[in-house]
Write a protein that holds these residues in place. Structure first.
Motif, PDB file in Angstrom:
ATOM      1  N   PRO A 243     -21.031  -1.045  24.397  1.00 49.32           N
ATOM      2  CA  PRO A 243     -21.599  -0.727  25.662  1.00 49.32           C
ATOM      3  C   PRO A 243     -20.325   0.014  26.405  1.00 49.32           C
ATOM      4  O   PRO A 243     -19.142  -0.498  26.422  1.00 49.32           O
ATOM      5  CB  PRO A 243     -21.784  -1.857  26.327  1.00 49.32           C
ATOM      6  CG  PRO A 243     -21.147  -2.941  25.638  1.00 49.32           C
ATOM      7  CD  PRO A 243     -20.836  -2.462  24.417  1.00 49.32           C
ATOM      8  N   GLY A 244     -20.596   1.184  27.010  1.00 49.03           N
ATOM      9  CA  GLY A 244     -19.682   1.756  27.718  1.00 49.03           C
ATOM     10  C   GLY A 244     -18.592   2.689  27.001  1.00 49.03           C
ATOM     11  O   GLY A 244     -17.772   3.468  27.429  1.00 49.03           O
ATOM     12  N   LYS A 294     -14.583  -1.097  31.684  1.00 45.46           N
ATOM     13  CA  LYS A 294     -15.924  -0.710  31.940  1.00 45.46           C
ATOM     14  C   LYS A 294     -16.558  -1.449  30.608  1.00 45.46           C
ATOM     15  O   LYS A 294     -17.616  -2.106  30.860  1.00 45.46           O
ATOM     16  CB  LYS A 294     -16.097   0.657  31.526  1.00 45.46           C
ATOM     17  CG  LYS A 294     -17.895   1.109  31.662  1.00 45.46           C
ATOM     18  CD  LYS A 294     -18.135   2.630  31.745  1.00 45.46           C
ATOM     19  CE  LYS A 294     -19.335   2.764  31.731  1.00 45.46           C
ATOM     20  NZ  LYS A 294     -19.733   4.252  31.756  1.00 45.46           N
ATOM     21  N   ARG A 298     -19.240  -4.564  30.667  1.00 44.32           N
ATOM     22  CA  ARG A 298     -20.753  -4.465  30.345  1.00 44.32           C
ATOM     23  C   ARG A 298     -20.880  -5.756  29.366  1.00 44.32           C
ATOM     24  O   ARG A 298     -22.149  -6.425  29.509  1.00 44.32           O
ATOM     25  CB  ARG A 298     -20.978  -3.047  29.632  1.00 44.32           C
ATOM     26  CG  ARG A 298     -20.749  -2.132  30.564  1.00 44.32           C
ATOM     27  CD  ARG A 298     -22.072  -1.975  31.223  1.00 44.32           C
ATOM     28  NE  ARG A 298     -22.087  -0.352  31.882  1.00 44.32           N
ATOM     29  CZ  ARG A 298     -22.890  -0.177  32.909  1.00 44.32           C
ATOM     30  NH1 ARG A 298     -23.517  -1.077  33.316  1.00 44.32           N
ATOM     31  NH2 ARG A 298     -22.912   1.135  33.010  1.00 44.32           N
ATOM     32  N   GLU A 301     -21.542  -8.831  31.497  1.00 47.11           N
ATOM     33  CA  GLU A 301     -22.914  -8.752  31.918  1.00 47.11           C
ATOM     34  C   GLU A 301     -23.868  -9.054  31.024  1.00 47.11           C
ATOM     35  O   GLU A 301     -24.848  -9.907  31.466  1.00 47.11           O
ATOM     36  CB  GLU A 301     -23.135  -7.257  32.592  1.00 47.11           C
ATOM     37  CG  GLU A 301     -24.471  -6.923  33.072  1.00 47.11           C
ATOM     38  CD  GLU A 301     -24.670  -5.525  33.124  1.00 47.11           C
ATOM     39  OE1 GLU A 301     -25.824  -5.230  33.114  1.00 47.11           O
ATOM     40  OE2 GLU A 301     -23.675  -4.924  33.496  1.00 47.11           O
ATOM     41  N   HIS A 322     -28.315  -3.637  31.578  1.00 51.57           N
ATOM     42  CA  HIS A 322     -27.976  -2.610  30.655  1.00 51.57           C
ATOM     43  C   HIS A 322     -28.415  -2.784  29.211  1.00 51.57           C
ATOM     44  O   HIS A 322     -28.884  -1.946  28.515  1.00 51.57           O
ATOM     45  CB  HIS A 322     -26.289  -2.586  30.574  1.00 51.57           C
ATOM     46  CG  HIS A 322     -25.958  -1.543  30.102  1.00 51.57           C
ATOM     47  ND1 HIS A 322     -25.853  -0.148  30.475  1.00 51.57           N
ATOM     48  CD2 HIS A 322     -25.211  -1.145  28.787  1.00 51.57           C
ATOM     49  CE1 HIS A 322     -25.309   0.790  29.953  1.00 51.57           C
ATOM     50  NE2 HIS A 322     -24.778   0.146  28.972  1.00 51.57           N
TER      51      HIS A 322
END
Length: 364
Positions: A243-244, A294, A298, A301, A322
C-alpha cells in the motif's frame, strides 16, 4: 541490497541481495548488535564477495500438512529452505529461525536442498489409505529459485506426481518453470495442474531492489505467455501489494497478465511478520524514503495500529477503508478483464498408484 542504517559497515560484498544484515530471530536467547570499531572500510577496498552455500537435508517426510482456515490447501511441499531470490518483503524469512539462522542475509545465502524429496514423496503416496488432494508448491520458498537449474529437485517431484496422476498447484516468480512445460502441459490438460506467477510491480527498477534475483516483470509476463501457449492454466498473483507503493499498479498488472494469457487472478496484501518488519523498514529508508511514512501508515491503518497482524482471515487482506478500496478495485478489474478469482477444483479422481516405481517399473 538493503543496508540497514543501524549496522556496522559490511566485511563482504553482497551484490544482488535483498539485505546485507543478519538480525536475530525471536528464538535467540541473546541479541547481538553490530558496532563500528573505527576501522572503517574504504569504498575502494576489494572486499570478498559473499557466495551462496547449499547444504543437503534428508527429511523423513516431504508433504507438510496444515489446518489454517484461511488457506485453500491442506498440504504442500517445499524442495528448498531459504530462497536465493532475496525478496526483502518475503513472509517466509522467519522460517530460517527454526534452523538457527537469520531471516536476513542467511535466508538468501545459506540454503537447504532436499535431493531425496522425489523418492520420499513416492513413498508417502504409496502408503495405504493415502487420500489425494491438491499439493501446493511454492508456498514458503520458490521451487524455481536459481539453484533448481542444477539440482532439478522440483523436476523430480513433478515426474512422481505425473506418474501418480496427482493434482498440484505451483506458485512461483521463476521463469525456470518453463523448462517443465512438457509435464505441466500434459497434467493441465487432464485437470491436474495449474501455475500461479507472481507479479509484484511492472517497474523494473523497483523490482530490482525489492526482488533482486527474480526475473524482471517483463520476463515474468513472458513466462505467463509461454505457459499459456503450452496449454497450461495460469493465474497471475498480484502479490504482495504494497500500500502506498505498488497498489496503484494493480489494474495494470492484471491487464498485462490477461493480455499475456492468464485466465485467473488473485492478490494478497503485504505481510510483515516480526523479523521481516525491520528489514522492510530499512529498505524503505534506503530505496523509497519519500514513501516510507505513507506505506507504514497504511499498514498500521489495516492492522489495528501495528504493521502486521497474523489473525486468521485478516492477515492476507487487512481491514479498513484502504484495504476495502483495493479489494473493490480488484473485483471491478477482474470482471472487466474477464478473469476469474476462483477456478474449478483440480481433479483427484484420476489418482492411481503405479504398479512399479521409477527404479523398477512394472512389467505389465
Amino acid at each position: 541490497m538493503t543496508r540497514s542504517p543501524h549496522t556496522a559497515p559490511p566485511r563482504q560484498r553482497t551484490p544482488g541481495r535483498g539485505t546485507d544484515s543478519n538480525p536475530e530471530t525471536r528464538f535467540d536467547r541473546y541479541a547481538r548488535v553490530a558496532e563500528d570499531d573505527g576501522w572503517a572500510v574504504s569504498e575502494d577496498e576489494d572486499l570478498p564477495t559473499l557466495r551462496t552455500e547449499v547444504r543437503d537435508e534428508s527429511p523423513r517426510r516431504v508433504i507438510t500438512r496444515n489446518t489454517s482456515p484461511d488457506i485453500g490447501f491442506d498440504r504442500s511441499i517445499n524442495p528448498y529452505r531459504g530462497c536465493e531470490h532475496g525478496c526483502v518483503y518475503c513472509f517466509a524469512r522467519p522460517s530460517h529461525g527454526y534452523l538457527g539462522m537469520s531471516p536476513g542475509l542467511d535466508f538468501e545465502t545459506r540454503l537447504i536442498a532436499r535431493p531425496d524429496a522425489p523418492a520420499r514423496l513416492e513413498t508417502e503416496l504409496r502408503r495405504k489409505g493415502y487420500a489425494p488432494a491438491t499439493i501446493a508448491m511454492g508456498t514458503n520458498t520458490d521451487p524455481y529459485q536459481p539453484i533448481e537449474r542444477d539440482r532439478r529437485i522440483m523436476r523430480g517431484i513433478l515426474e512422481v506426481l505425473q506418474r501418480f496422476r496427482h493434482p498440484l498447484s505451483i506458485a512461483t516468480k521463476g521463469s525456470l518453470v518453463e523448462r517443465d512445460a512438457d509435464i505441466l502441459s500434459e497434467m493441465s490438460g487432464q485437470g491436474l495442474a495449474r501455475v500461479g506467477v507472481s507479479v509484484t510491480t511492472l517497474d523494473a527498477g523497483l523490482a530490482r531492489t525489492l526482488e533482486p534475483r527474480v526475473p524482471s516483470p517483463a520476463r515474468r509476463l513472458k513466462t505467463i505467455e509461454r505457459l499459456a501457449r503450452a496449454g497450461i492454466e495460469v493465474r497471475v498473483m498480484a502479490s504482495p501489494l504494497i500500500p502506498g507503493l505498488t497498489d496503484p499498479e494493480l489494474e495494470s498488472i492484471l491487464q498485462s497478465a490477461r493480455d499475456a494469457g492468464a485466465v485467473a487472478a488473485s492478490w494478497i496484501m503485504l505481510r510483515l511478520p516480526f523479523e521481516v518488519s525491520g528489514l522492510f523498514e530499512d529498505w524503505l529508508e534506503i530505496h523509497a524514503p519519500g514513501r516510507r511514512d505513507k506505506v507504514l501508515a497504511r499498514l498500521r491503518e489495516m492492522h489495528g495500529g501495528k504493521t502486521y497482524s497474523a489473525e486468521w482471515g485478516h492477515r492476507m487482506r487487512g481491514e479498513g477503508v484502504h484495504a476495502a478500496l483495493i479489494a473493490k478495485r480488484f473485483d471491478v478489474a477482474v470482471k472487466r478483464l474477464g478473469l476469474v478469482e476462483h477456478l474449478p477444483p483440480l481433479r483427484c479422481d484420476l489418482f492411481q498408484v503405479p504398479l512399479g516405481d521409477a527404479r523398477q517399473p512394472s512389467l505389465f
